[in-house]
Design an enzyme around this catalytic site. Structure first.
Site, PDB file in Angstrom:
ATOM      1  N   GLY A  35      22.251  42.025  14.655  1.00 13.54           N
ATOM      2  CA  GLY A  35      22.936  42.055  15.944  1.00 13.54           C
ATOM      3  C   GLY A  35      23.361  43.447  16.398  1.00 13.54           C
ATOM      4  CE  LYS A 189      41.244  34.254  43.300  1.00 10.14           C
ATOM      5  NZ  LYS A 189      39.924  34.720  42.816  1.00 10.14           N
TER       6      LYS A 189
HETATM    7  C1  R5P Z   1      39.207  37.900  41.459  1.00 10.81           C
HETATM    8  O1  R5P Z   1      40.293  38.239  41.875  1.00 10.81           O
HETATM    9  C2  R5P Z   1      37.896  38.353  42.009  1.00 10.81           C
HETATM   10  O2  R5P Z   1      38.031  39.024  43.224  1.00 10.81           O
HETATM   11  C3  R5P Z   1      36.939  37.185  42.182  1.00 10.81           C
HETATM   12  O3  R5P Z   1      37.390  36.365  43.235  1.00 10.81           O
HETATM   13  C4  R5P Z   1      36.853  36.365  40.935  1.00 10.81           C
HETATM   14  O4  R5P Z   1      36.602  37.194  39.825  1.00 10.81           O
HETATM   15  C5  R5P Z   1      35.760  35.328  41.043  1.00 10.81           C
HETATM   16  O5  R5P Z   1      35.763  34.551  39.895  1.00 10.81           O
HETATM   17  P1  R5P Z   1      35.225  33.070  39.932  1.00 10.81           P
HETATM   18  O6  R5P Z   1      33.858  33.111  40.526  1.00 10.81           O
HETATM   19  O7  R5P Z   1      35.198  32.650  38.474  1.00 10.81           O
HETATM   20  O8  R5P Z   1      36.185  32.260  40.713  1.00 10.81           O
END
Ligand code: R5P
Length: 290
Positions: A35, A189
């Protein structure tokens, strides 16, 4: 300048070299049965400014080790100056301690690269600009958002609504809006730090009968984009598209996003993938030429 073609980004490296009319240094590489990684620079670098092009998308650890080994080899062979061009910089999201007992992974990586001989770093849309302050040498992040937005203009989507799925990344939507010439907005979010579950808060903006392009820096599991697309669908847009700089697309991410009603996903070759329709070569070449 000579361009070292890191195994993870050899195509991008070749294009950068073409743009700069620079000589390339091919890299022989293999993984031993146990590896461990092996690399060998197949060209002279003595007295040269050297740019090693190597992205670090999953599996990131062997790619980081290859990068460190290439830098070490360049240094031992007399390179004058070593620049690491790392379009997707792994571990950049752990740029501070969120929960007690965690490391600052980004800083650990920065120190490792410095020890290997890297003297300068160029990356693309690093998740948080302040992560670069952990680097013990000049480190710069350039933005691919304008070239992604230009793709949509060329496809006839000028004036599309640019949406960020996260308030913290609204600057990305604003940057895209400046090229698209329409409006922009963001969703709110929340991610559970233990389970990783993403939830999103509805915002009131008018996207009825409009084309919406969701802009994000990274698509990993796709959870963020799926959650954003579900909310958007309630607002009856004309069509939903996605643009991302680093299309990691882990597991079924691409399928899940398309199933959520997204018409097209557009990424860059920061991470070679089925959606890498926009190249970073010109952007990075311009940066190296400075
Ligand atoms: C996080 O704050 C980034 O801007 C992306 O939104 C995030 O990394 C996306 O991750 P996933 O596709 O797993 O939701």
């Amino acid at each position: 300048m000579k361009i070292v073609l890191g195994p993870a980004s050899s195509q991008l490296g070749r294009q950068i070299a073409l743009n700069l009319q620079a000589e390339t240094v091919p890299v022989a590489f293999k993984t031993f049965p146990d590896g461990e990684d092996y690399v060998r620079l197949e060209g002279q670098v003595e007295g040269e400014d050297v740019a090693i092009v190597q992205t670090t998308n999953p599996p990131q650890d062997p790619k980081l080790i290859q990068l460190a080994l290439m830098a070490d080899s360049a240094k031992r062979n007399g390179a004058k100056r070593i620049t690491a061009v790392v379009p997707y910089l792994a571990y950049a999201r752990q740029d501070r301690i969120f929960l007690q007992g965690e490391p600052i992974s980004a800083e650990t990586i920065a120190r490792m690269l410095k020890a290997a001989g890297v003297e300068q770093l160029i990356t693309v849309n690093v998740h948080q600009e302040n992560v670069l302050s952990h680097f013990p040498f000049p480190a710069k992040s350039v933005s691919a958002v304008p070239v992604l937005a230009e793709y949509f203009v060329k496809k006839g989507h000028a004036k599309a609504f640019a949406l960020s799925p996260d308030k913290g990344a609204v600057h990305i939507a604003e940057e895209a809006r400046n090229v698209l010439g329409g409006e922009c907005g963001y969703l709110e979010k929340k991610r559970d730090r233990y389970s990783g579950h993403v939830s999103m808060e509805m915002k009131t903006f008018d996207v009825k009968d409009k084309t919406v392009v969701i802009f994000d820096d990274i698509i990993s599991s796709g959870g963020t984009i799926v959650a954003a697309a579900m909310i958007l669908k309630e607002l009856s847009p004309k069509g939903i598209y996605v643009a991302c700089v680093h299309p990691l697309l882990i597991g079924d991410a691409e399928k899940l996003i398309l199933q959520a009603g997204v018409r097209e996903i557009v990424g860059t070759d920061s991470v070679p993938s089925s959606v890498s329709k926009v190249s970073l070569a010109s952007l990075i070449s311009r940066e190296l030429a400075q």
